[in-house]
Design an enzyme around this catalytic site. Structure first.
Site, mmCIF file in Angstrom:
data_model
loop_
_atom_site.group_PDB
_atom_site.id
_atom_site.type_symbol
_atom_site.label_atom_id
_atom_site.label_comp_id
_atom_site.label_asym_id
_atom_site.label_seq_id
_atom_site.Cartn_x
_atom_site.Cartn_y
_atom_site.Cartn_z
ATOM 1 N N ASP A 129 5.695 -42.429 -13.076
ATOM 2 C CA ASP A 129 6.297 -41.813 -11.885
ATOM 3 C C ASP A 129 6.521 -42.890 -10.820
ATOM 4 O OD1 ASP A 129 6.337 -38.623 -10.719
ATOM 5 O OD2 ASP A 129 6.451 -40.251 -9.256
ATOM 6 N N ILE A 130 7.665 -42.824 -10.173
ATOM 7 C CA ILE A 130 8.043 -43.828 -9.174
ATOM 8 C C ILE A 130 7.184 -43.705 -7.912
ATOM 9 C CG2 ILE A 130 9.817 -42.532 -7.881
ATOM 10 C CD1 ILE A 130 11.663 -44.972 -8.306
ATOM 11 N N ASN A 156 5.929 -28.160 -12.289
ATOM 12 C CA ASN A 156 6.340 -27.365 -11.135
ATOM 13 C C ASN A 156 7.629 -26.632 -11.474
ATOM 14 O OD1 ASN A 156 4.221 -28.416 -9.468
ATOM 15 N ND2 ASN A 156 5.393 -30.303 -9.279
ATOM 16 N N GLY A 208 7.233 -26.582 -5.590
ATOM 17 C CA GLY A 208 7.626 -27.930 -5.173
ATOM 18 C C GLY A 208 8.442 -28.688 -6.190
ATOM 19 N N GLN A 209 9.166 -27.986 -7.061
ATOM 20 C CA GLN A 209 10.021 -28.699 -8.022
ATOM 21 C C GLN A 209 11.174 -29.370 -7.293
ATOM 22 O OE1 GLN A 209 11.748 -26.356 -11.210
ATOM 23 N NE2 GLN A 209 12.564 -28.160 -12.242
ATOM 24 N N HIS A 234 10.157 -31.153 -16.508
ATOM 25 C CA HIS A 234 9.321 -32.334 -16.764
ATOM 26 C C HIS A 234 7.860 -31.969 -16.576
ATOM 27 C CE1 HIS A 234 10.516 -32.239 -12.509
ATOM 28 N NE2 HIS A 234 9.312 -32.716 -12.264
ATOM 29 N N HIS A 279 4.138 -33.595 -15.558
ATOM 30 C CA HIS A 279 3.383 -34.685 -14.948
ATOM 31 C C HIS A 279 2.075 -34.834 -15.718
ATOM 32 C CE1 HIS A 279 5.729 -34.566 -11.054
ATOM 33 N NE2 HIS A 279 5.938 -33.334 -11.469
HETATM 34 P P1 AMP Z 1 8.750 -32.441 -9.159
HETATM 35 O O1 AMP Z 1 8.378 -32.308 -7.725
HETATM 36 O O2 AMP Z 1 7.785 -31.743 -10.075
HETATM 37 O O3 AMP Z 1 10.191 -32.083 -9.420
HETATM 38 O O4 AMP Z 1 8.528 -33.964 -9.495
HETATM 39 C C1 AMP Z 1 9.536 -34.910 -9.578
HETATM 40 C C2 AMP Z 1 8.837 -36.230 -9.807
HETATM 41 O O5 AMP Z 1 9.773 -37.171 -10.305
HETATM 42 C C3 AMP Z 1 8.208 -36.833 -8.543
HETATM 43 O O6 AMP Z 1 6.806 -37.070 -8.786
HETATM 44 C C4 AMP Z 1 8.984 -38.119 -8.337
HETATM 45 O O7 AMP Z 1 8.194 -39.159 -7.812
HETATM 46 C C5 AMP Z 1 9.469 -38.428 -9.739
HETATM 47 N N1 AMP Z 1 10.688 -39.203 -9.802
HETATM 48 C C6 AMP Z 1 11.878 -38.945 -9.207
HETATM 49 N N2 AMP Z 1 12.785 -39.879 -9.507
HETATM 50 C C7 AMP Z 1 12.163 -40.764 -10.330
HETATM 51 C C8 AMP Z 1 12.577 -41.962 -10.987
HETATM 52 N N3 AMP Z 1 13.811 -42.446 -10.853
HETATM 53 N N4 AMP Z 1 11.667 -42.608 -11.753
HETATM 54 C C9 AMP Z 1 10.415 -42.137 -11.880
HETATM 55 N N5 AMP Z 1 9.964 -41.002 -11.304
HETATM 56 C C10 AMP Z 1 10.825 -40.337 -10.516
#
Ligand code: AMP
Ligand code: ZN
Length: 119
Positions: free
Chosen positions: A35-36, A92, A98-99, A105, A107
């Site tokens: 995760d970024i 999520n 909080g999606q 995806h 986590h």
């Molecule tokens: P959600 O809130 O469950 O939709 O989580 C989305 C997740 O994707 C967050 O934890 C972000 O930090 C992660 N995310 C978004 N863009 C990227 C990316 N380009 N590379 C890695 N993680 C990402």
């Protein structure tokens, strides 16, 4: 319609190799990457490559991708050495949860203790 959404989708772009990511696992149906913006010492995002917006769209036609996500999760947890101490897998769905990214995806988080119930 779905093709256009997939064209603009950040996780589809990572799956297609158009956007870089620190990948920890990839096969024909699943990609996983760090995760970024990590919320734990280990925070990997596991994604079925098919553009499925959320768990709301899960069904028998796309069940294989979800199953393969968990096969990947077991392997990633072993590879990263967190399978014994434990980890949490979170998905999520929708606004209240909080999606932010509308491509389903999972986590995989580890390396610290997690409270229950989650916030
Ligand atoms: P959600 O809130 O469950 O939709 O989580 C989305 C997740 O994707 C967050 O934890 C972000 O930090 C992660 N995310 C978004 N863009 C990227 C990316 N380009 N590379 C890695 N993680 C990402
Ligand atoms: Zn997508």
């Amino acid at each position: 319609m779905e093709k256009d959404m997939a064209a603009d989708c950040i996780f589809c772009k990572i799956a297609r190799g158009e956007v870089p990511a620190k990948k920890v696992f990839e096969d024909d149906m699943v990609v996983a990457f760090h995760d970024i913006n990590p919320a734990a010492p280990v925070h990997v995002v596991i994604v079925p490559k098919a553009h499925i917006p959320s768990v709301n769209e899960a069904g028998l036609d796309n069940a294989a991708g979800f199953g393969r996500v968990f096969a990947a999760a077991a392997r990633i947890a072993r590879d990263l050495g967190v399978d014994r101490k434990g980890y949490r897998i979170v998905t999520n769905t929708g606004k209240d949860a909080g999606q932010l990214v509308m491509h389903v995806h999972f986590h995989l988080m580890a390396g610290r203790e997690f409270g229950w119930p989650p916030g």
